[in-house]
Design a protein around this motif. Structure first.
Motif, short mmCIF file in Angstrom:
data_model
loop_
_atom_site.label_atom_id
_atom_site.label_comp_id
_atom_site.label_asym_id
_atom_site.label_seq_id
_atom_site.Cartn_x
_atom_site.Cartn_y
_atom_site.Cartn_z
N UNK A 94 -45.07 44.36 -62.05
CA UNK A 94 -43.65 44.66 -62.15
C UNK A 94 -42.96 44.27 -60.85
N UNK A 95 -41.87 43.54 -60.95
CA UNK A 95 -41.08 43.17 -59.77
C UNK A 95 -40.00 44.23 -59.58
N UNK A 96 -39.98 44.83 -58.39
CA UNK A 96 -39.00 45.89 -58.11
C UNK A 96 -38.03 45.42 -57.03
N UNK A 97 -36.76 45.52 -57.34
CA UNK A 97 -35.70 44.94 -56.50
C UNK A 97 -34.71 45.97 -56.00
N UNK A 98 -35.09 47.25 -55.94
CA UNK A 98 -34.16 48.27 -55.48
C UNK A 98 -33.72 48.06 -54.04
N UNK A 99 -34.59 47.45 -53.21
CA UNK A 99 -34.28 47.29 -51.79
C UNK A 99 -33.86 45.87 -51.41
N UNK A 100 -34.10 44.90 -52.29
CA UNK A 100 -33.69 43.52 -52.04
C UNK A 100 -33.83 42.72 -53.33
N UNK A 101 -33.00 41.71 -53.48
CA UNK A 101 -33.08 40.87 -54.66
C UNK A 101 -34.22 39.87 -54.58
N UNK A 102 -34.70 39.45 -55.74
CA UNK A 102 -35.78 38.47 -55.83
C UNK A 102 -35.17 37.08 -55.98
N UNK A 103 -35.39 36.23 -54.98
CA UNK A 103 -34.81 34.89 -54.98
C UNK A 103 -35.79 33.88 -55.55
N UNK A 104 -35.27 32.94 -56.30
CA UNK A 104 -36.11 31.94 -56.95
C UNK A 104 -36.79 31.05 -55.92
N UNK A 105 -37.94 30.53 -56.27
CA UNK A 105 -38.67 29.62 -55.42
C UNK A 105 -39.50 30.27 -54.34
N UNK A 106 -39.51 31.60 -54.26
CA UNK A 106 -40.23 32.26 -53.16
C UNK A 106 -41.73 32.07 -53.28
N UNK A 107 -42.24 31.86 -54.50
CA UNK A 107 -43.67 31.69 -54.68
C UNK A 107 -44.21 30.51 -53.88
N UNK A 108 -43.43 29.45 -53.77
CA UNK A 108 -43.88 28.25 -53.06
C UNK A 108 -43.69 28.34 -51.56
N UNK A 109 -42.84 29.29 -51.11
CA UNK A 109 -42.51 29.37 -49.69
C UNK A 109 -43.33 30.40 -48.93
N UNK A 506 -53.18 45.73 -51.10
CA UNK A 506 -51.79 45.54 -50.66
C UNK A 506 -51.71 44.25 -49.87
N UNK A 507 -50.78 43.38 -50.26
CA UNK A 507 -50.54 42.12 -49.58
C UNK A 507 -49.08 42.08 -49.13
N UNK A 508 -48.87 41.79 -47.87
CA UNK A 508 -47.52 41.71 -47.30
C UNK A 508 -47.22 40.24 -47.03
N UNK A 509 -46.11 39.73 -47.58
CA UNK A 509 -45.80 38.31 -47.42
C UNK A 509 -44.36 38.13 -46.97
N UNK A 510 -44.13 37.03 -46.25
CA UNK A 510 -42.79 36.60 -45.86
C UNK A 510 -42.35 35.53 -46.85
N UNK A 511 -41.23 35.77 -47.54
CA UNK A 511 -40.74 34.82 -48.53
C UNK A 511 -39.89 33.70 -47.92
N UNK A 512 -39.61 33.80 -46.62
CA UNK A 512 -38.83 32.78 -45.91
C UNK A 512 -37.47 32.54 -46.56
N UNK A 513 -36.90 33.62 -47.05
CA UNK A 513 -35.54 33.55 -47.60
C UNK A 513 -34.74 34.80 -47.23
#
Length: 575
Positions: A94-109, A506-513
């Motif tokens: 489940x993608x949860x966006x209460x604290x920030x929106x999910x921007x497209x293309x983040x999987x590749x970045x 738990x994995x923490x990632x930077x989406x660079x967006x």
């Protein structure tokens, strides 16, 4: 700052090399341990533990759902009050966006900042311990678990699962460490602490105390309130469909072989690790004398048990005064058991000394987060370096004044404030046993009666003032729950004693967006879901452990949480 590259990256940076080495090394661990103390220069200097042997660089694997609940989860089969288990539907992410929106293309970045495993609430239990509160089952079925004799074999199977994971299920990045978040023991007994360290580091553990030849507990007592696996007695659990399993008790006390973690691991203390039964601050020699003695209370009248349990839940007896009176009043009802000095309670100093013992280093680091500074200052909190720009903080949320809810003392709170200020440019992950809503215990520490205690609301407010805090990761409730806290996520994970028996990657990632993501993925032990009640091998018992926990009378049906509390992607703004 360097990062672990994503699976899509073809380059290896310094952090990838370090994490790969941690995954490969079984001799020691990565990690910088920082002393807690007063914030002095000496206490805050990093003491690096270097990996022994040659470092082997391994590229991140492709993400894999193998061995996780993204692939399958235990589900009941058939009908009736006692149900068998089998492979069930996977739990989706489940993608949860209460604290920030999910921007497209983040999987590749995205690039990985941290990838690790949380274990919590193992509750390794000496089921023959004279000072267990099984007698409360007369008033509440959930006060005793029919599967408690299998906690060690169940934990060894969980270690096997963690060792078999191919990397972070979302990124494929190598897992760099394991964190336990408390209640690793159940009775605050030295022998249970030995079992815990043996399970985590690997070795042979014999979960038996007292008479080495015979089981001396409630499961052969003839009291119908408890499941008697080897008897024809029509006990309360057999009336609900529990099976007869000949040879169960002998098998449950047999030596268990734990593979030990292949990853470095860190430790956090919980209320069951520090208080009698996780509740009482007895003080003096009372608890020790009863724990190591030859008398054990099995059962009391139902009405008295219900009243005692109700008062315990309210926190009405933190020092155990009422419990002492109850035990003295029922002295004539106690049965004789074989005394065992290994059941003695351990102090915080004993807890720290055991972790720092070279014999218990295992894959490292030495002390598993704790340092000599902790021992000198009688503290159980510390910080440690997760990666170049991610810091971990482990808190001690147990209230030494008694009761199972938690709080922080002023000294620890001030240390926490100093640590957050000193690391304003790091990303921070906080670990504790208690979750925020369970931190409402303001009983004073008997060793520091002038020191105030501080609750969960105050800690949440502190973390909000420090947006570099990404997550507060904890346990205690035995329930999966993930809560947005304005600037960070609070991640609470279920136990490995009550169903569902889970751990969390738990994995923490930077989406660079401008955003970060925290991926959470739940895993069960390596035991098969289908059981054969005639299979009393270590694998068979681990499978039975899960099945019995599912069927335990009085168990909560809500511990798995909602889909948004399980396998998730948690978005938040980059601090």
């Amino acid at each position: 700052m360097s990062r672990i590259r994503s699976a899509a990256s073809t380059a290896l940076d310094r952090r990838t090399l370090l994490v790969a080495a941690a995954s490969a090394s079984a001799a020691t661990g990565l990690g910088l341990a920082f002393g807690p103390g007063s914030g002095s220069a000496t206490a805050s200097q990093p003491a690096q533990v270097r990996a022994a042997g040659r470092r082997v660089a391994t590229a991140p694997a492709l993400p894999s759902t193998a061995g996780t609940t993204l692939e399958t989860f235990s589900a009941p089969r058939g009908a009736g009050s006692y149900r068998r288990l089998g492979d069930g539907p996977a739990w989706a992410r489940t993608v949860r966006t209460e604290l920030a929106g999910a921007k497209s293309g983040r999987e590749a970045r995205r690039t990985t900042l941290a990838s690790f495993v949380q274990l919590t609430d193992l509750h390794l239990t000496d089921v023959q311990h004279p000072l267990r509160y099984e007698f409360l089952r007369a008033g509440r079925p959930g006060s005793w678990r029919p599967h408690e004799a299998l906690t060690v074999v169940g934990a060894a199977s969980l270690i096997e699962r963690v060792n078999g994971l191919r990397g972070g299920p979302a990124t494929g990045s190598p897992l760099s460490f394991v964190m336990t978040t408390g209640d690793n023991t159940d009775n605050n007994a030295r022998i249970e602490l030995d079992w815990f360290l043996g399970v985590m580091n690997g070795g042979r553990i014999t979960p038996n105390t007292g008479d080495p030849r015979h089981y001396e507990g409630v499961q052969n007592s003839g009291i119908k309130a408890f499941w008697h696996p080897e008897s024809a007695l029509r006990d309360a659990d057999k009336q609900l469909g529990f099976p007869r399993v000949d040879g169960f008790l002998q098998a449950a006390l047999r030596t268990v072989n734990s593979p030990g973690l292949r990853l470095p691991w860190y430790s956090t203390i919980g209320n069951h690790d520090d208080l009698a039964g996780g509740v009482y601050s007895f003080g003096g020699n009372y608890f020790a004398d009863l724990a190591t003695g030859s008398r054990k209370l099995h059962i009391i009248p139902a009405a008295e048990a219900a009243e005692r349990f109700k008062d315990e839940r309210k926190g009405g007896d933190p020092t155990g005064k009422v419990m002492k009176e109850l035990l003295r009043a029922h002295a004539k009802d106690m049965r004789t058991v074989t005394p065992d000095e290994r059941r003695a309670p351990f102090t915080r100093r004993d807890f720290l000394t055991a972790h720092l013992d070279p014999a218990h280093t295992g894959p490292g680091p030495v002390g598993h987060g704790y340092t000599k500074a902790n021992l000198d200052e009688d503290t159980c909190y510390y910080s440690f370096r997760i990666s170049d720009d991610v810091l971990g903080i482990s808190l001690d949320t147990t209230d030494p004044g008694g009761h199972y809810t938690g709080s922080l003392g002023t000294a620890q709170l001030r240390w926490l404030e100093r640590t957050l200020k000193a690391h304003k440019d790091d990303r921070i992950l906080v670990f504790s046993h208690h979750y925020s809503r369970s931190m409402d215990n303001l009983n004073r520490d008997p060793a520091r009666p002038a020191e105030a205690r501080h609750g969960g609301d105050e800690i949440v407010a502190l973390f909000k003032r420090h947006p570099q805090v990404l997550a507060w990761i904890n346990g205690h409730s035995h329930r999966c729950e993930i809560t947005p806290r304005g600037t960070f996520w609070e991640i609470t994970t279920a136990s490995h004693v009550d169903f569902p028996q889970l751990a969390r990657v738990i994995e923490v990632v930077d989406n660079h967006d401008g955003t970060l993501s925290l991926f959470t993925t739940l895993v069960e032990s390596a035991a098969p879901r289908r059981t054969d009640h005639s299979d009393l091998s270590q694998t068979g018992l681990a499978a039975l452990y899960r099945e019995l926990s599912y069927n335990a009378p009085g168990r909560s049906q809500a511990l798995a949480g909602d889909p948004g509390d399980r396998n998730t992607e948690l978005l938040l703004r980059k601090p």
